[in-house]
Design an enzyme around this catalytic site. Structure first.
Site, PDB file in Angstrom:
ATOM      1  N   PRO A  25       0.461  -1.065  -0.310  1.00  0.00           N
ATOM      2  CA  PRO A  25      -0.194   0.071  -0.130  1.00  0.00           C
ATOM      3  C   PRO A  25       0.878   1.033   0.290  1.00  0.00           C
ATOM      4  O   PRO A  25       2.187   1.491   0.500  1.00  0.00           O
ATOM      5  CB  PRO A  25      -0.637  -0.766   1.256  1.00  0.00           C
ATOM      6  CG  PRO A  25      -0.409  -1.960   1.688  1.00  0.00           C
ATOM      7  CD  PRO A  25       0.601  -2.371   1.042  1.00  0.00           C
ATOM      8  N   LYS A  26       0.294   2.114  -0.578  1.00  0.00           N
ATOM      9  CA  LYS A  26       0.720   3.863  -0.582  1.00  0.00           C
ATOM     10  C   LYS A  26       0.866   4.267   0.392  1.00  0.00           C
ATOM     11  O   LYS A  26      -0.473   4.630  -0.255  1.00  0.00           O
ATOM     12  CB  LYS A  26       0.859   4.192  -2.095  1.00  0.00           C
ATOM     13  CG  LYS A  26       1.679   5.070  -1.782  1.00  0.00           C
ATOM     14  CD  LYS A  26       1.815   5.812  -3.361  1.00  0.00           C
ATOM     15  CE  LYS A  26       2.438   7.513  -3.778  1.00  0.00           C
ATOM     16  NZ  LYS A  26       2.822   8.124  -2.564  1.00  0.00           N
ATOM     17  N   TRP A  27       1.344   4.593   1.395  1.00  0.00           N
ATOM     18  CA  TRP A  27       0.893   5.495   2.510  1.00  0.00           C
ATOM     19  C   TRP A  27       1.231   7.246   2.580  1.00  0.00           C
ATOM     20  O   TRP A  27       1.904   6.902   1.814  1.00  0.00           O
ATOM     21  CB  TRP A  27       1.831   4.799   3.626  1.00  0.00           C
ATOM     22  CG  TRP A  27       2.006   3.467   4.184  1.00  0.00           C
ATOM     23  CD1 TRP A  27       2.195   3.044   4.088  1.00  0.00           C
ATOM     24  CD2 TRP A  27       0.880   3.361   5.298  1.00  0.00           C
ATOM     25  NE1 TRP A  27       2.442   1.156   4.333  1.00  0.00           N
ATOM     26  CE2 TRP A  27       1.364   1.284   5.115  1.00  0.00           C
ATOM     27  CE3 TRP A  27       0.413   3.149   5.974  1.00  0.00           C
ATOM     28  CZ2 TRP A  27       0.592   0.464   6.018  1.00  0.00           C
ATOM     29  CZ3 TRP A  27      -0.823   2.760   6.411  1.00  0.00           C
ATOM     30  CH2 TRP A  27      -0.519   1.469   6.687  1.00  0.00           C
TER      31      TRP A  27
ATOM     32  N   ASP B  46      -3.006   5.889  -0.262  1.00  0.00           N
ATOM     33  CA  ASP B  46      -2.837   6.992  -2.040  1.00  0.00           C
ATOM     34  C   ASP B  46      -2.761   6.411  -2.969  1.00  0.00           C
ATOM     35  O   ASP B  46      -2.264   6.236  -4.112  1.00  0.00           O
ATOM     36  CB  ASP B  46      -1.466   8.356  -1.789  1.00  0.00           C
ATOM     37  CG  ASP B  46      -1.580   8.624  -2.553  1.00  0.00           C
ATOM     38  OD1 ASP B  46      -2.802   9.695  -3.134  1.00  0.00           O
ATOM     39  OD2 ASP B  46      -0.735   9.926  -2.556  1.00  0.00           O
TER      40      ASP B  46
END
Length: 359
Positions: free
Chosen positions: A29-31, A176
């Site tokens: 996941p893109k934090w 994101d």
């Protein structure tokens, strides 16, 4: 500090991909937080921002947990986030960067941050930056297998279907997008060697004003608005990044729509009520010297723009202008046109285990 890597270290970066890549990759996941490299050498601890600045004083609540849970000598790459309710709160995270120590302490208690680790650059006397990512990930998993909040190991998978599911399902929790990392790559400081896949959408918005470009040549940005449930036109952000030629064209296109009379200025929904236009948003402390003056337009222009994410009632990032929509009534440009996926439970996401990199 006596570590294999000496701060500051430029973090490895990602370049935008329009589709989810496949191959010998690990997906994460893109934090949506602050990039943070953590350096620990015994009692010495340093939190470094993406641009090499120290972050320690702004996040005092992380000092003890990092010392208690990390190996005595290590360098980690990760992200600082602030979870609130059922998602991540980037605005609350941004507020943590405050010059007053008393305010920093208050916010540390009110909106405590967490550190999500996704790479291990050094451990003990070993510099791991030349080690393939698949091996760094395995060492990272062993090193952080027993961590508890506010420290976390990011979920990861080799399965593109799982990554595609995260791309859709985790967005509502404030993430994101998805990052794709080649398993065989070494760590490349400052290089855009990763791929990021972010949400892309379009919306029809009211153009209520514009700002001149910083060089004074042409239009720098368009001020965008949407009507809320009560019919008020709310400023949601800007569209910018125009070429020099397009900035000049916009001057001519917007000129007939400029609000110039006292009556037009007073009637503008973003007027300050004194016959002149006030800023839709107060200046940001991140750019305290930035000119935020703007030129009001009569309400009538509608544009189609591409955007990535809505946070609260505003666009998280600047939008990109696609085209004018003369067929649209400004009153029809409302928040209810925007996609709002149901939020994933952030507690589930933090508790989710990571698949081993060898899976």
């Amino acid at each position: 500090m006596d570590l294999p890597l000496t701060p500051p270290v430029d973090p490895m970066l990602a370049k935008l991909a329009r589709e989810l890549p496949t191959g010998d990759l690990l997906y994460e996941p893109k934090w949506d937080g602050f990039r943070c490299l953590v350096f620990r050498d015994g009692d010495e601890l340093l939190l470094q921002s993406r641009n090499g600045k120290p972050l320690d004083r702004y996040f005092p609540e992380l000092q003890a947990p990092l010392r208690a849970q990390l190996p005595p000598r290590c360098v980690l790459d990760g992200e600082l986030v602030v979870p609130r309710g059922d998602g991540l709160d980037f605005d609350a995270l941004s507020e943590r960067i405050h010059p007053a120590e008393s305010r920093v302490r208050t916010l540390a208690e009110a909106t405590p941050a967490r550190f999500v680790a996704f790479d291990l650059l050094a451990l003990g006397d070993d510099d791991l930056t030349s080690t393939p990512f698949v091996d760094r990930r395995e060492v990272l998993e062993r090193t952080l297998r027993d961590v508890v909040p506010p420290l976390h190991l990011t979920p990861a998978t080799r399965d593109p279907a799982t990554a595609a599911d995260w791309f859709t399902r985790f967005e509502g929790a404030g993430l994101d997008g998805v990052i794709a990392k080649p398993l065989g790559d070494r760590y490349q400081p400052g290089k855009r060697a990763l791929a990021k896949i972010k949400q892309q959408r379009t919306a029809d918005v009211v153009v209520g004003g514009f700002r001149w470009h910083k060089d004074g040549q042409g239009v720098g940005s368009l001020l965008l608005g949407l009507h809320d449930a009560e019919g008020r036109l709310r400023h949601i952000g800007v569209a910018s990044s125009f070429s020099a030629a397009r900035r000049a064209q916009l001057v001519d296109e917007l000129e007939p729509h400029r609000a110039t009379t006292d009556a037009e200025l007073a009637e503008h929904p973003w007027s300050d009520g004194a016959g002149t236009a006030g800023s839709p948003r107060p200046p940001s402390r991140w750019n305290s010297g930035k000119d935020t003056s703007w030129v009001p337009l009569r309400i009538g222009l509608v544009a189609e723009v591409a955007y990535e994410q809505l946070q609260g009632d505003r666009l998280r990032h600047g939008a990109r202008f696609h085209r004018w929509r003369p067929d649209r009534d400004p009153n029809s440009c409302r928040y209810d046109q925007l996609e709002a996926p149901p939020p994933a439970e952030l507690t589930d996401l933090f508790a989710a285990g990571s698949e081993p990199a060898s899976s």
